[in-house]
Design an enzyme around this catalytic site. Sequence first.
Site, PDB file in Angstrom:
ATOM      1  N   HIS A 131       1.066  -1.205   0.025  1.00  0.00           N
ATOM      2  CA  HIS A 131       0.108   0.172   0.454  1.00  0.00           C
ATOM      3  C   HIS A 131       0.964   1.432  -0.119  1.00  0.00           C
ATOM      4  O   HIS A 131       2.154   1.411   0.566  1.00  0.00           O
ATOM      5  CB  HIS A 131      -0.923   0.163   1.323  1.00  0.00           C
ATOM      6  CG  HIS A 131      -0.246   0.252   2.823  1.00  0.00           C
ATOM      7  ND1 HIS A 131      -0.672   1.373   3.286  1.00  0.00           N
ATOM      8  CD2 HIS A 131       0.373  -0.774   3.046  1.00  0.00           C
ATOM      9  CE1 HIS A 131       0.343   1.260   4.245  1.00  0.00           C
ATOM     10  NE2 HIS A 131       0.541   0.080   5.011  1.00  0.00           N
ATOM     11  N   ASP A 133      -0.579   4.511   0.724  1.00  0.00           N
ATOM     12  CA  ASP A 133      -0.984   5.272   1.578  1.00  0.00           C
ATOM     13  C   ASP A 133       0.013   5.496   3.326  1.00  0.00           C
ATOM     14  O   ASP A 133       0.694   4.490   3.066  1.00  0.00           O
ATOM     15  CB  ASP A 133      -2.516   5.236   1.838  1.00  0.00           C
ATOM     16  CG  ASP A 133      -2.992   3.999   2.380  1.00  0.00           C
ATOM     17  OD1 ASP A 133      -2.313   3.512   2.161  1.00  0.00           O
ATOM     18  OD2 ASP A 133      -3.462   4.153   3.626  1.00  0.00           O
ATOM     19  N   ASP A 164       6.619   2.330   6.123  1.00  0.00           N
ATOM     20  CA  ASP A 164       5.043   1.663   6.089  1.00  0.00           C
ATOM     21  C   ASP A 164       4.680   2.682   5.161  1.00  0.00           C
ATOM     22  O   ASP A 164       4.397   3.326   5.071  1.00  0.00           O
ATOM     23  CB  ASP A 164       4.955   1.677   7.094  1.00  0.00           C
ATOM     24  CG  ASP A 164       3.295   1.102   7.428  1.00  0.00           C
ATOM     25  OD1 ASP A 164       2.611   0.477   7.141  1.00  0.00           O
ATOM     26  OD2 ASP A 164       2.698   1.682   8.366  1.00  0.00           O
ATOM     27  N   GLU A 198      -5.477   2.032   2.691  1.00  0.00           N
ATOM     28  CA  GLU A 198      -4.741   0.706   4.247  1.00  0.00           C
ATOM     29  C   GLU A 198      -5.232   0.946   5.205  1.00  0.00           C
ATOM     30  O   GLU A 198      -5.326   0.552   6.082  1.00  0.00           O
ATOM     31  CB  GLU A 198      -3.413  -0.240   3.985  1.00  0.00           C
ATOM     32  CG  GLU A 198      -3.327  -1.328   4.890  1.00  0.00           C
ATOM     33  CD  GLU A 198      -2.465  -0.786   6.036  1.00  0.00           C
ATOM     34  OE1 GLU A 198      -2.649  -1.781   6.819  1.00  0.00           O
ATOM     35  OE2 GLU A 198      -1.984   0.172   6.253  1.00  0.00           O
ATOM     36  N   GLU A 199      -4.065   2.643   5.480  1.00  0.00           N
ATOM     37  CA  GLU A 199      -4.388   3.181   7.072  1.00  0.00           C
ATOM     38  C   GLU A 199      -5.728   3.386   7.043  1.00  0.00           C
ATOM     39  O   GLU A 199      -5.474   3.484   8.217  1.00  0.00           O
ATOM     40  CB  GLU A 199      -3.074   3.890   7.017  1.00  0.00           C
ATOM     41  CG  GLU A 199      -1.912   3.511   6.343  1.00  0.00           C
ATOM     42  CD  GLU A 199      -1.130   3.252   7.485  1.00  0.00           C
ATOM     43  OE1 GLU A 199      -1.768   3.047   8.455  1.00  0.00           O
ATOM     44  OE2 GLU A 199      -0.194   2.837   7.611  1.00  0.00           O
ATOM     45  N   ASP A 227       4.467  -5.871   4.724  1.00  0.00           N
ATOM     46  CA  ASP A 227       4.210  -4.744   5.746  1.00  0.00           C
ATOM     47  C   ASP A 227       3.942  -5.063   7.073  1.00  0.00           C
ATOM     48  O   ASP A 227       3.105  -4.372   7.805  1.00  0.00           O
ATOM     49  CB  ASP A 227       2.193  -4.432   4.712  1.00  0.00           C
ATOM     50  CG  ASP A 227       1.777  -3.722   5.588  1.00  0.00           C
ATOM     51  OD1 ASP A 227       2.802  -1.787   5.864  1.00  0.00           O
ATOM     52  OD2 ASP A 227       0.320  -3.057   5.699  1.00  0.00           O
ATOM     53  N   HIS A 477       4.322   4.798  12.454  1.00  0.00           N
ATOM     54  CA  HIS A 477       3.134   5.769  12.707  1.00  0.00           C
ATOM     55  C   HIS A 477       4.113   6.480  13.129  1.00  0.00           C
ATOM     56  O   HIS A 477       2.963   7.113  14.070  1.00  0.00           O
ATOM     57  CB  HIS A 477       2.284   4.870  13.560  1.00  0.00           C
ATOM     58  CG  HIS A 477       1.418   3.789  12.287  1.00  0.00           C
ATOM     59  ND1 HIS A 477       0.145   3.160  12.501  1.00  0.00           N
ATOM     60  CD2 HIS A 477       2.049   2.901  11.258  1.00  0.00           C
ATOM     61  CE1 HIS A 477      -0.420   2.689  11.822  1.00  0.00           C
ATOM     62  NE2 HIS A 477      -0.032   2.934  10.734  1.00  0.00           N
TER      63      HIS A 477
END
Length: 506
Positions: A131, A133, A164, A198-199, A227, A477
């Site tokens: 992903h 995003d 990520d 995804e997030e 991931d 994150h």
Amino acid sequence: SLPCGPLQASSLLASLLLLEGGMFSPSSPPAGLLEKVFQYIDLHQDEFVQTLKEWVAVESDSVQPLPHLRQELFRMMALAAEQLRCLGASVDSVDSGFQQLPDGQTLPIPPIILAELGNDPKKPTVCFYGHLDVQPARREDGWLTDPYTLTEVDGKLYGRGATDNKGPVLAWINAVSTFRALEEDLPVNIKFIIEGMEEAGSVALEELVRKEKDRFFSSVDYIVISDNLWLTQRKPALTYGTRGNSYFRVEVKCRDQDFHSGTFGGILHEPMADLVALLGSLVDSSGHILIPGIYDQVAPLTEEERKLYKAIDLDLEEYRNSSRVERFLFDTKEEILMHLWRYPSLSIHGIEGAFDEPGAKTVIPGQVIGKFSIRLVPHMNTSVVEKQVTNHLEHVFSKRNSSNQMAVSMMLGLQPWIANIKDNQYLAAKRAIKTVFGTEPDMIRDGSTIPIAKIFQDSIQKSVMMLPLGAVDDGEHSQKEKINRWNYIEGSKLFAAFFLEMAKLH
């Protein structure tokens, strides 16, 4: 930089390397091909880092529902589609419609990319999921550098999305582009499924996977997801399981308004007292879940599995210090890892409706909602767990003889995922890790929930593997997200070696 990045290999280098080895058939790659591939990746690593820098510069935040961020997401997906076309892939950017938000606004969902390269029936077909995003990031949140400017410090590449998941997606692309630049035949057929939500819960992805089951995915033999992270800073890992999650709310209500405790204290069944008793009945001080029957479905521990835990490289002291925790519930590495990965856990998250401001307010809440979740493991089932939790709480509540109303509901139910580590792709990945890093990988699970693995496994019925590239301290994150240059470049080599090993095993 040119749109096709590292594909603009100096033709001189390519021809020199080609003179040494030439084309090969996937069954027996000539000795030295891998060496050429690794050499090419080393020589072009600055270009690979430059491409990552361009990707990180796109603020592809899917979490904040803002039109300008959606535009950035569309730009990010277009950039990736272009990069894949440069590799010679056929690319389909699937329109995913609109997202309806709670406040009534609608926002377009970025397209999901389906791309493929090669369709030789004699070769295995490996599909990569990633992903593009990211989570929100602002300089003032505590970043030392601009989160959307990839910044290298001591071999660490800092930036939102670096680990990520933009770095791992590009590492896979780097591996493919290296075979292309060396004019070598790809050892496997390659497919990509890349999303941009995804997030935000992978909106529209599951529907697409089901829809494409008999088309795009019909020829897929293996699915690889990169991931997640290693368990340590230097030792590679292979992930073969994740926990599921059942999220509950339990509501206790007397009336819509709060009470004054001087006027009503002592003559009521107080909702908060009921709720605290209910929450207190769920788990004991040693972390053991007290709900009858909850452990009945947990897969028994085999001797083979016990050995996997023994072999894992984990410095308990370092782990404790980096977690800044005084003491864990368990004393051994094996016990700690098993309770993170292969046993269920119950966590209490919060209480809605309670007074939580500073100061001393003498209020009796009229209605409160407790929130807790259970991380599920094989072979637990969400609907069975829902029944067990509801029965338990109703039993505890009935013994209190309270005149309040109590209601339990499961807000979320995600199943656990586990893979067969004897599948070909796990064997191929182990061999590739040994080739690139000179060591056996840690065989690990992930204590959190990654729904996409289970979606692929259930919908497509094919082997799914998680092959992480990032180190444990990558801080996805967080305010210092990074990927080490070493992990990114060696990860690109790992994928290339993995392609060759898959071809051999097939």
